[in-house]
Design an enzyme around this catalytic site. Sequence first.
Site, PDB file in Angstrom:
ATOM      1  N   HIS A  52       3.208   4.509  12.599  1.00  0.00           N
ATOM      2  CA  HIS A  52       3.457   4.388  11.164  1.00  0.00           C
ATOM      3  C   HIS A  52       4.588   5.367  10.859  1.00  0.00           C
ATOM      4  O   HIS A  52       4.368   6.571  10.779  1.00  0.00           O
ATOM      5  CB  HIS A  52       2.171   4.730  10.400  1.00  0.00           C
ATOM      6  CG  HIS A  52       2.328   4.711   8.920  1.00  0.00           C
ATOM      7  ND1 HIS A  52       1.991   3.622   8.144  1.00  0.00           N
ATOM      8  CD2 HIS A  52       2.819   5.643   8.048  1.00  0.00           C
ATOM      9  CE1 HIS A  52       2.238   3.886   6.873  1.00  0.00           C
ATOM     10  NE2 HIS A  52       2.750   5.115   6.794  1.00  0.00           N
TER      11      HIS A  52
ATOM     12  N   ASN B   3       8.890   3.976   4.225  1.00  0.00           N
ATOM     13  CA  ASN B   3       8.605   3.471   5.569  1.00  0.00           C
ATOM     14  C   ASN B   3       9.844   2.823   6.157  1.00  0.00           C
ATOM     15  O   ASN B   3      10.765   2.441   5.450  1.00  0.00           O
ATOM     16  CB  ASN B   3       7.498   2.415   5.482  1.00  0.00           C
ATOM     17  CG  ASN B   3       6.167   3.004   5.088  1.00  0.00           C
ATOM     18  OD1 ASN B   3       5.712   2.845   3.973  1.00  0.00           O
ATOM     19  ND2 ASN B   3       5.534   3.712   6.001  1.00  0.00           N
TER      20      ASN B   3
ATOM     21  N   HIS C  92       8.240   6.754   8.944  1.00  0.00           N
ATOM     22  CA  HIS C  92       9.097   6.818   7.761  1.00  0.00           C
ATOM     23  C   HIS C  92      10.539   7.040   8.216  1.00  0.00           C
ATOM     24  O   HIS C  92      10.778   7.624   9.275  1.00  0.00           O
ATOM     25  CB  HIS C  92       8.625   7.938   6.827  1.00  0.00           C
ATOM     26  CG  HIS C  92       7.344   7.610   6.126  1.00  0.00           C
ATOM     27  ND1 HIS C  92       7.274   7.312   4.794  1.00  0.00           N
ATOM     28  CD2 HIS C  92       6.072   7.499   6.599  1.00  0.00           C
ATOM     29  CE1 HIS C  92       6.027   7.040   4.455  1.00  0.00           C
ATOM     30  NE2 HIS C  92       5.265   7.147   5.528  1.00  0.00           N
TER      31      HIS C  92
ATOM     32  N   ARG D 266       0.839  -1.195   0.000  1.00  0.00           N
ATOM     33  CA  ARG D 266       0.000   0.000   0.000  1.00  0.00           C
ATOM     34  C   ARG D 266       0.883   1.257   0.000  1.00  0.00           C
ATOM     35  O   ARG D 266       1.050   1.918  -1.006  1.00  0.00           O
ATOM     36  CB  ARG D 266      -0.956  -0.023   1.202  1.00  0.00           C
ATOM     37  CG  ARG D 266      -2.227   0.799   1.015  1.00  0.00           C
ATOM     38  CD  ARG D 266      -2.025   2.280   1.214  1.00  0.00           C
ATOM     39  NE  ARG D 266      -1.497   2.553   2.568  1.00  0.00           N
ATOM     40  CZ  ARG D 266      -0.960   3.706   2.910  1.00  0.00           C
ATOM     41  NH1 ARG D 266      -0.854   4.686   2.056  1.00  0.00           N
ATOM     42  NH2 ARG D 266      -0.481   3.886   4.135  1.00  0.00           N
ATOM     43  N   ASP D 267       1.529   1.538   1.114  1.00  0.00           N
ATOM     44  CA  ASP D 267       2.301   2.778   1.196  1.00  0.00           C
ATOM     45  C   ASP D 267       3.518   2.727   0.278  1.00  0.00           C
ATOM     46  O   ASP D 267       3.932   3.741  -0.285  1.00  0.00           O
ATOM     47  CB  ASP D 267       2.757   3.022   2.647  1.00  0.00           C
ATOM     48  CG  ASP D 267       3.031   4.487   2.921  1.00  0.00           C
ATOM     49  OD1 ASP D 267       3.036   5.287   1.970  1.00  0.00           O
ATOM     50  OD2 ASP D 267       3.265   4.843   4.084  1.00  0.00           O
TER      51      ASP D 267
ATOM     52  N   CYS E 250       8.844   9.667  -1.689  1.00  0.00           N
ATOM     53  CA  CYS E 250       8.043  10.775  -2.188  1.00  0.00           C
ATOM     54  C   CYS E 250       8.498  11.089  -3.607  1.00  0.00           C
ATOM     55  O   CYS E 250       9.693  11.201  -3.866  1.00  0.00           O
ATOM     56  CB  CYS E 250       8.253  11.992  -1.289  1.00  0.00           C
ATOM     57  SG  CYS E 250       7.491  13.472  -1.937  1.00  0.00           S
TER      58      CYS E 250
END
Lengths: 312, 312
Positions: free
Chosen positions: B208, B250, B210, B17-18, B241
């Site tokens: 969560h 992450n 990074h 997902r991320d 990004c």
Amino acid sequence: MTDTARPHLEIREVGLRDGLQLEDPVPLAAKLALLDAIAVTGVREIEATSFVSPTAVPAFADAEELAAHLHRWPDITFSALVASPNGARRAVTSNVVNLEYVVSATDAHSAANVRRTTEEALTAVSVIADLAHGAGGTAEVIIAVAWDCPFSGRVDADHTAEIARRAVEAGADRISFGDTIGTVVPGRMTQLLDVVGAVAPGVELGVHLHNTRGIGLASAWAAYQAGVTRFDASFGGLGGCPFAPGATGNIATEELAYMFDESGVDTGVGIDAVLDAVAVLRDVVGHDLSSNLFRAHVAGAERVAARGRAQR
Amino acid sequence: MTDTARPHLEIREVGLRDGLQLEDPVPLAAKLALLDAIAVTGVREIEATSFVSPTAVPAFADAEELAAHLHRWPDITFSALVASPNGARRAVTSNVVNLEYVVSATDAHSAANVRRTTEEALTAVSVIADLAHGAGGTAEVIIAVAWDCPFSGRVDADHTAEIARRAVEAGADRISFGDTIGTVVPGRMTQLLDVVGAVAPGVELGVHLHNTRGIGLASAWAAYQAGVTRFDASFGGLGGCPFAPGATGNIATEELAYMFDESGVDTGVGIDAVLDAVAVLRDVVGHDLSSNLFRAHVAGAERVAARGRAQR
């Protein structure tokens, strides 16, 4: 400026020693340019070089020459790594009076590193400490492979703590624990420091960590929580192993300073100035560096530049 | 196998997902191959996709299609991210009944992300929780920009904690705190969790994180020390990004599992299996990954291969 109301700690910049050790030899002028860049970051201690055999480590063949320039930065406490009493004599003769001396926790690593057993390496501590103290300096023992040895595997915490105790007994002013192959994690950091606190209470302690598996900063935080106040770090995370091209070096000075300063612990080190020094370093070594913070900084700068271009 | 005598925690794999969110869309077959590789790592929870507008995030245009395959791995608890009650309806209709719903701690980030204020986003929590609970699932609220916002700067811990309290009041089963731009450090982690513990005691908490500035693992350790038992991570550290090419994603699943398992905290996740999955991932995305542990693993494998060649 150190705010005395905040907790604080010392970061020792070791990039010029542990970082450059495995690079192609860097010209003296470039090392001086790097020192100029580091000296303005606010860091108070720099391990500048190593007095070892130039045949064994060509990167430090200029140790005496470099030492002759260190008076330029009178506010910085310089130190050097030595591997023997002979190296210690060379250092103090060159007016580098704060010495780091490595004792490996395992005979196998000690033999590979300096062709001596751990016991033989320990016997030199008092001689080296006397040399440092006689010159008005300090003697620190760095215990290499304090947790894991590439040849012998796991090292018992009791064993490492006992080496620390004996090094202090022999005259060491303080002890650092080296995670030579970058395997330590917070739980094992805490475990060793608990044992050391019981066996050798009241000793000033430091850690020398590598970020090989990405856990270096976490282990540094755990060390701080357990009372460690001295941290080696290398700007840009310079370092690594010539036989492990992708592996990273020491924990990065800018990441360590960021972590502690933002956590309310004063390091005296300015992040922006370190990032400027890393940019100089990148030009000197000619390759990318492993520091995530530096990469984020560069990416941010590129983003701003791209916006500037888009507006034209 | 979980040894119930040891402390333990949950790692939720969010790479699909991320991690994939910002990559060029990956074919469904490749996602299924990645799930095959992840499913054997021992991880018990996977955030598989996001039910959002395919126009906004083309990477998840196949959410329904992917969901139809998840029954293949009956031992894994799958979840999906949703951004609205409509997304929640799509998810539960597709038999994905465990939902993560993001509420940004600042209006500026909320507006940029979902064109709603924080207050408006909060009003949807009860609807989404009812949908999840009605389908036999769970509803987690992830508070984005929990510490710092790229638009509004620092976020007050009291403010973030109050959003957590209200989300629980509205029906959320648990709360995660998102360090959306990768700025948090251990000291600020501890500070927020202290406030949350006072304002919303007894709530199950996750983070969560990074690793943009290299501090993600350290903050995860601090979170664990403060009682957090749920951690999002992405295999290989996938993510980042599109406007910050050097920035990492992450925290890496393999680094998190290594840190905790070696510290005596059971995650159920096997490091070697994750490294195998990262190798599959690298082939799928076609670029290097930021995980230090994976890079060290590859370097070690190359070293062994080089020795093999030298012996021939």
